[in-house]
Design a protein around this motif. Structure first.
Motif, PDB file in Angstrom:
ATOM      1  N   ILE A   7       0.855  -1.184   0.000  1.00  0.00           N
ATOM      2  CA  ILE A   7       0.000   0.000   0.000  1.00  0.00           C
ATOM      3  C   ILE A   7       0.894   1.239   0.000  1.00  0.00           C
ATOM      4  N   HIS A   9       0.466   5.743  -0.235  1.00  0.00           N
ATOM      5  CA  HIS A   9      -0.239   6.984  -0.565  1.00  0.00           C
ATOM      6  C   HIS A   9       0.389   7.586  -1.822  1.00  0.00           C
ATOM      7  N   LYS A  13       3.874   6.453  -3.927  1.00  0.00           N
ATOM      8  CA  LYS A  13       3.736   5.348  -4.896  1.00  0.00           C
ATOM      9  C   LYS A  13       5.004   5.139  -5.718  1.00  0.00           C
ATOM     10  N   THR A  35      -4.064  -2.145  -2.145  1.00  0.00           N
ATOM     11  CA  THR A  35      -5.212  -1.262  -2.334  1.00  0.00           C
ATOM     12  C   THR A  35      -5.303  -0.920  -3.830  1.00  0.00           C
ATOM     13  N   THR A  37      -5.504   1.635  -6.261  1.00  0.00           N
ATOM     14  CA  THR A  37      -4.633   2.387  -7.160  1.00  0.00           C
ATOM     15  C   THR A  37      -3.183   1.938  -7.032  1.00  0.00           C
ATOM     16  N   THR A  38      -2.769   1.623  -5.825  1.00  0.00           N
ATOM     17  CA  THR A  38      -1.419   1.091  -5.635  1.00  0.00           C
ATOM     18  C   THR A  38      -1.244  -0.173  -6.467  1.00  0.00           C
ATOM     19  N   SER A  55      -9.853   0.976  -3.519  1.00  0.00           N
ATOM     20  CA  SER A  55      -8.932   2.057  -3.242  1.00  0.00           C
ATOM     21  C   SER A  55      -9.004   2.410  -1.745  1.00  0.00           C
ATOM     22  N   GLY A  56      -7.890   2.898  -1.215  1.00  0.00           N
ATOM     23  CA  GLY A  56      -7.847   3.202   0.216  1.00  0.00           C
ATOM     24  C   GLY A  56      -9.012   4.045   0.710  1.00  0.00           C
ATOM     25  N   PRO A  57      -9.265   5.200   0.092  1.00  0.00           N
ATOM     26  CA  PRO A  57     -10.347   6.057   0.590  1.00  0.00           C
ATOM     27  C   PRO A  57     -11.728   5.425   0.468  1.00  0.00           C
ATOM     28  N   ASP A  61      -8.151   0.002   2.828  1.00  0.00           N
ATOM     29  CA  ASP A  61      -7.353  -0.243   4.042  1.00  0.00           C
ATOM     30  C   ASP A  61      -8.105  -1.175   4.989  1.00  0.00           C
ATOM     31  N   PHE A  78       3.371  -0.480   4.004  1.00  0.00           N
ATOM     32  CA  PHE A  78       2.403   0.613   3.865  1.00  0.00           C
ATOM     33  C   PHE A  78       3.182   1.927   3.924  1.00  0.00           C
ATOM     34  N   HIS A  88      -9.335   9.631   4.820  1.00  0.00           N
ATOM     35  CA  HIS A  88      -9.733   8.367   5.456  1.00  0.00           C
ATOM     36  C   HIS A  88      -8.774   7.987   6.585  1.00  0.00           C
TER      37      HIS A  88
HETATM   38  O1  13P Z   1      -5.144   5.439   0.435  1.00  0.00           O
HETATM   39  C1  13P Z   1      -4.455   4.450   0.469  1.00  0.00           C
HETATM   40  C2  13P Z   1      -4.018   3.890   1.752  1.00  0.00           C
HETATM   41  O2  13P Z   1      -4.523   4.576   2.867  1.00  0.00           O
HETATM   42  C3  13P Z   1      -4.023   3.778  -0.756  1.00  0.00           C
HETATM   43  O3  13P Z   1      -5.090   3.655  -1.654  1.00  0.00           O
HETATM   44  P1  13P Z   1      -4.817   3.535  -3.200  1.00  0.00           P
HETATM   45  O4  13P Z   1      -3.810   2.443  -3.391  1.00  0.00           O
HETATM   46  O5  13P Z   1      -6.122   3.187  -3.833  1.00  0.00           O
HETATM   47  O6  13P Z   1      -4.287   4.868  -3.656  1.00  0.00           O
END
Ligand code: 13P
Length: 122
Positions: A7, A9, A13, A35, A37-38, A55-57, A61, A78, A88
């Motif tokens: 994971i 942010h 990335k 997650t 997008t990652t 996706s995280g949001p 997570d 992470f 989030h």
């Molecule tokens: O927000 C995230 C972890 O808190 C990561 O989410 P994405 O991989 O979808 O960007």
């Protein structure tokens, strides 16, 4: 089989992609989840097979946290963005907390991610 979550942010990335490329052979031997997008970015940048959660949001997570609670994960990398607030944040805190509850290996920066990945290989 060893199961690992990846994971990052947005600002982190590129670091995670570089990390995954540097450890691609080892990571390729594991069950990988990420997650949304990652996972998408990692799949584009490597030959790794990765199961993508939301996706995280949008709850990703928490989905990974539920795997921790179920004892399914051996480690989590992470890479959080320590300089920007996330909408989030409660979900992020919940994931960190559940890792501590279950004593699941969690690396939140590149230096510790390297230790984690080396530790999994032993
Ligand atoms: O927000 C995230 C972890 O808190 C990561 O989410 P994405 O991989 O979808 O960007």
């Amino acid at each position: 089989m060893t199961r690992v979550a990846l994971i990052a942010h947005d600002e982190k990335k590129p670091d995670l992609i570089e990390f995954a490329q540097a450890h691609e052979t080892q990571l390729g031997a594991y069950d990988l989840i990420a997650t949304g997008t990652t996972g998408k970015r990692l799949i584009e940048a490597t030959d790794l097979e990765i199961e993508r959660k939301e996706s995280g949001p949008l709850g990703g997570d928490l989905m990974i946290g539920s795997e921790v609670a179920a004892g399914k994960l051996d480690g989590i990398v992470f890479l959080r963005d320590p300089l920007r607030a996330q909408p989030h944040e409660p979900d992020i805190s919940a994931l960190l907390r559940i890792c501590d509850v279950h004593d699941t290996a969690l690396a939140t920066n590149l230096a510790s991610a390297t230790f984690l990945i080396e530790g999994l290989a032993d």
